[in-house]
Design an enzyme around this catalytic site. Structure first.
Site, mmCIF file in Angstrom:
data_model
loop_
_atom_site.group_PDB
_atom_site.id
_atom_site.type_symbol
_atom_site.label_atom_id
_atom_site.label_comp_id
_atom_site.label_asym_id
_atom_site.label_seq_id
_atom_site.Cartn_x
_atom_site.Cartn_y
_atom_site.Cartn_z
ATOM 1 N N HIS A 340 0.874 -0.972 0.046
ATOM 2 C CA HIS A 340 0.137 -0.050 -0.068
ATOM 3 C C HIS A 340 0.644 1.301 0.073
ATOM 4 O O HIS A 340 0.744 2.177 0.773
ATOM 5 C CB HIS A 340 -1.056 0.274 0.931
ATOM 6 C CG HIS A 340 -1.943 -1.018 1.192
ATOM 7 N ND1 HIS A 340 -2.966 -1.448 1.954
ATOM 8 C CD2 HIS A 340 -1.768 -2.377 0.439
ATOM 9 C CE1 HIS A 340 -3.673 -2.138 2.016
ATOM 10 N NE2 HIS A 340 -3.048 -3.176 1.033
ATOM 11 N N ARG A 402 -7.422 3.794 -0.950
ATOM 12 C CA ARG A 402 -6.854 2.636 -0.356
ATOM 13 C C ARG A 402 -5.493 2.511 -0.824
ATOM 14 O O ARG A 402 -4.238 2.497 0.044
ATOM 15 C CB ARG A 402 -7.659 1.315 -0.406
ATOM 16 C CG ARG A 402 -6.832 0.173 0.144
ATOM 17 C CD ARG A 402 -7.732 -1.112 -0.097
ATOM 18 N NE ARG A 402 -7.258 -2.497 0.625
ATOM 19 C CZ ARG A 402 -6.587 -3.154 -0.204
ATOM 20 N NH1 ARG A 402 -6.081 -2.935 -1.407
ATOM 21 N NH2 ARG A 402 -5.938 -3.978 0.609
ATOM 22 N N GLY A 421 -8.662 -2.678 -4.555
ATOM 23 C CA GLY A 421 -9.732 -3.126 -3.573
ATOM 24 C C GLY A 421 -8.966 -3.813 -2.465
ATOM 25 O O GLY A 421 -8.047 -4.506 -2.927
ATOM 26 N N GLU A 427 -11.605 -0.178 -8.280
ATOM 27 C CA GLU A 427 -12.434 0.788 -8.794
ATOM 28 C C GLU A 427 -11.579 1.813 -9.623
ATOM 29 O O GLU A 427 -10.279 1.744 -9.830
ATOM 30 C CB GLU A 427 -12.292 1.989 -7.454
ATOM 31 C CG GLU A 427 -13.213 1.332 -6.238
ATOM 32 C CD GLU A 427 -13.281 2.335 -5.404
ATOM 33 O OE1 GLU A 427 -13.401 1.939 -4.195
ATOM 34 O OE2 GLU A 427 -12.857 3.645 -5.313
ATOM 35 N N TYR A 437 -13.491 9.559 -1.659
ATOM 36 C CA TYR A 437 -13.624 8.319 -2.262
ATOM 37 C C TYR A 437 -14.234 7.094 -1.355
ATOM 38 O O TYR A 437 -14.128 5.940 -1.881
ATOM 39 C CB TYR A 437 -12.652 8.057 -3.337
ATOM 40 C CG TYR A 437 -12.526 8.924 -4.270
ATOM 41 C CD1 TYR A 437 -13.247 8.682 -5.468
ATOM 42 C CD2 TYR A 437 -12.240 10.109 -4.185
ATOM 43 C CE1 TYR A 437 -13.644 9.814 -6.522
ATOM 44 C CE2 TYR A 437 -12.518 11.278 -5.123
ATOM 45 C CZ TYR A 437 -13.085 10.910 -6.300
ATOM 46 O OH TYR A 437 -13.278 11.929 -7.301
#
Length: 549
Positions: A340, A402, A421, A427, A437
């Site tokens: 991430h 994310r 996701g 998305e 968002y």
């Protein structure tokens, strides 16, 4: 004497007859990383893990258990063990993060790879697929066949073109694999012979089907007209740009350097190592690249990379070599973790630099406007905060993301963004100034999505996990990792229409897609070694893709 009420928490200090509240400093220290992760039990559908407790300056209140970037379960701080669902035969890398009451999240602990046994021993191969046929439309061939059968389940079909694997069609979970395959970018007026093999979860394979012969047409009539490999690469090509003289520059994520080559792959050479980079034993390293809008005169190459403490954006002049003595650190403090990290950079038509920043595996940061995590950031080319950003003095352009890794602008100057996701939906977003968002309360369209900007399109994670995007002539191209495919969609107003899929299973995991200066595409793979920080342990390719209609 007048008393003043203060909304602060802390011990009361008596000064004369009035009470004054002494402020308590906020807790910004994350816990230590959980240590000594080990497996205590494995079955065909579960794995039990135990780890040593993390430490914190106040107290550890919880642990988050992940596999390969996906949150599986959170447990209370008093527990240092968990039993989790698994899939027989699937290799997952498990790790744990610690949290405290203030929401600070640790760096990831060590990774333990686990491959559970299959629940049922199986040595029986599927039946041979039948009824294979193919239809050519220009230089694209569409194949179809009747489903094979198996004593347990058929999980994939392997498609052969002239005796060489052309691609794999895989199922997901309880969904069987499709019985169609689109083979794109072939030579015109050429005869091909196809065959299909069925495969089950334990690797048992049928014999090849009867062959089907198909001859392509004289011209391309589809959205993708051809692909050719330009070069092979032992490390992971992540960010890629092409400058006006045709030179292609790409970063090797785990080697920490920049490579230059001619458009045909010749003259490939390392032009310098980026200072201050450190991996995360996951997806950190040298990530996104962008070239200055004034590159012809200023020679600035912009780089998003992971350091020992954060993710950051720097710029270094490139004049045939990477002039590391010119390095300027423009932005620091973007949260880093094993996964991430975000990382994509893109200059907008407004001359500003946009950056996709991941949540650093701390979901709450995505909603915290004081944090740079889980955001699309906007900065001036010199690293300053633009005066027209939506939140005064802040780099934040949009929030509630994310792990965004794709950014591209259309002909109207609108910003499109691609986002991973967790385990439900990926998305594609049309980013608006100041937009929220939804993450972590909302994933795609699932959860508490009230008040958040809805995605333009969502995709099941198993068919997506997409990273880079590119826009050519208002057509959006999306490179997908787990989905092992390239999506193509026409931008129509604020919608995506005529969505097509190319290279499904043909080249494996796809990481980056970028426009060429002649209006086509660069496409990179990310097939192995992309979940660690070990240099040169992969087998990647860079393609040039010719686009059509």
């Amino acid at each position: 004497m007048r008393s003043v009420a203060l909304s602060l928490v802390g011990p009361l200090l008596m000064v004369g007859p009035a009470a004054v509240v002494s402020p308590v400093a906020a807790d910004t220290t994350p816990p230590s990383a959980p240590a000594r992760l080990r497996v205590t039990a494995v079955t065909c559908d579960s794995v039990s893990l135990r780890w040593s407790a993390a430490t914190d300056n106040v107290a550890v209140t919880g642990y988050d258990v992940y596999h390969d970037g996906q949150l599986v379960r959170s447990v209370q701080g008093g527990s240092t063990q968990a039993t989790l669902p698994a899939v027989g035969g699937a290799s997952w890398g498990w790790y744990v993060n610690a949290r405290d009451a203030a929401g600070n999240v640790s760096q990831a602990g060590p990774t333990v790879s686990v491959t559970p046994p299959f629940c049922q021993a199986d040595t029986q191969a599927p039946t041979v697929p039948t009824g294979l046929s193919g239809v050519a439309s220009g230089t694209t061939v569409t194949l179809s066949w009747a489903a094979a059968t198996d004593n347990v389940a058929v999980t994939a079909y392997v498609v052969y073109r002239d005796g060489v694997v052309a691609g794999t069609v895989s199922g997901s979970g309880a969904n069987p694999p499709a019985t169609t395959f689109i083979d794109s970018g072939l030579r015109a007026d050429t005869a091909y012979r196809y065959a299909v093999v069925a495969r089950d979860a334990q690797g048992n394979s049928s014999a090849q089907s009867a062959a089907a012969a198909v001859t392509t047409g004289g011209a391309c009539t589809s959205g993708v007209c051809g692909s050719s490999q330009v070069t092979a690469e032992r490390d992971l090509p992540w960010g890629l740009v092409q400058i006006s003289d045709g030179t292609v520059l790409y970063g090797r994520r785990d080697v920490f350097d920049i490579v230059a080559m001619n458009p045909d792959g010749s003259g490939k050479r390392s032009v310098g190592t980026v200072p201050g980079v450190q991996g995360t034993n996951g997806e950190g390293g040298v990530l996104g690249l962008a070239v200055s809008p004034e590159f012809a005169s200023d020679r600035w190459l912009y780089i998003y990379h992971t350091s020992a403490t954060d993710n950051r954006i720097v710029r270094i002049r490139y004049d045939g070599t990477l002039r590391t003595e010119t390095r300027e650190v423009l932005l620091t403090g973007i949260p880093r973790n094993k996964y991430h990290n975000g990382g994509r950079l893109r200059f907008g038509p407004d001359g500003m630099l946009y950056a996709a920043a991941g949540d650093g595996q701390d979901p709450d940061q995505a909603q915290d406007l004081a944090s740079l995590g889980g955001k699309v950031l906007r900065l001036r080319p010199d690293g300053g905060v633009p005066g027209d950003n939506p939140f005064a003095g802040s780099y934040v352009w949009s929030y509630g993301h994310r792990n965004p890794q794709g950014l591209a602008f259309d002909s109207q100057g609108r910003l499109w963004q691609q986002e991973f996701g967790n385990n439900v939906m990926d998305e594609t977003n049309l980013v608006v100034k100041g937009g929220n968002y939804g993450w972590p309360a909302c994933e795609g369209t699932v959860g508490d999505c009230a008040g958040s900007v809805a995605p333009v399109r969502t995709y099941p994670v198993a068919a997506a996990s997409c990273s880079g995007i590119a826009i050519v002539r208002d057509v959006l191209y999306i490179a997908c990792l787990r989905g092992a495919r390239l999506y193509r969609a026409s931008i129509s107003g604020s919608s995506l229409t005529d969505v097509q899929q190319y290279f499904v299973g043909t080249y494996g995991r796809l990481r980056t897609v970028e426009p060429t200066i002649d209006g086509n595409l660069w496409l990179t793979t990310s097939s192995g070694g992309d979940k660690d920080s070990t240099p040169n342990n992969s087998n990647e390719r860079i393609f040039k893709v010719a686009v059509g209609l």
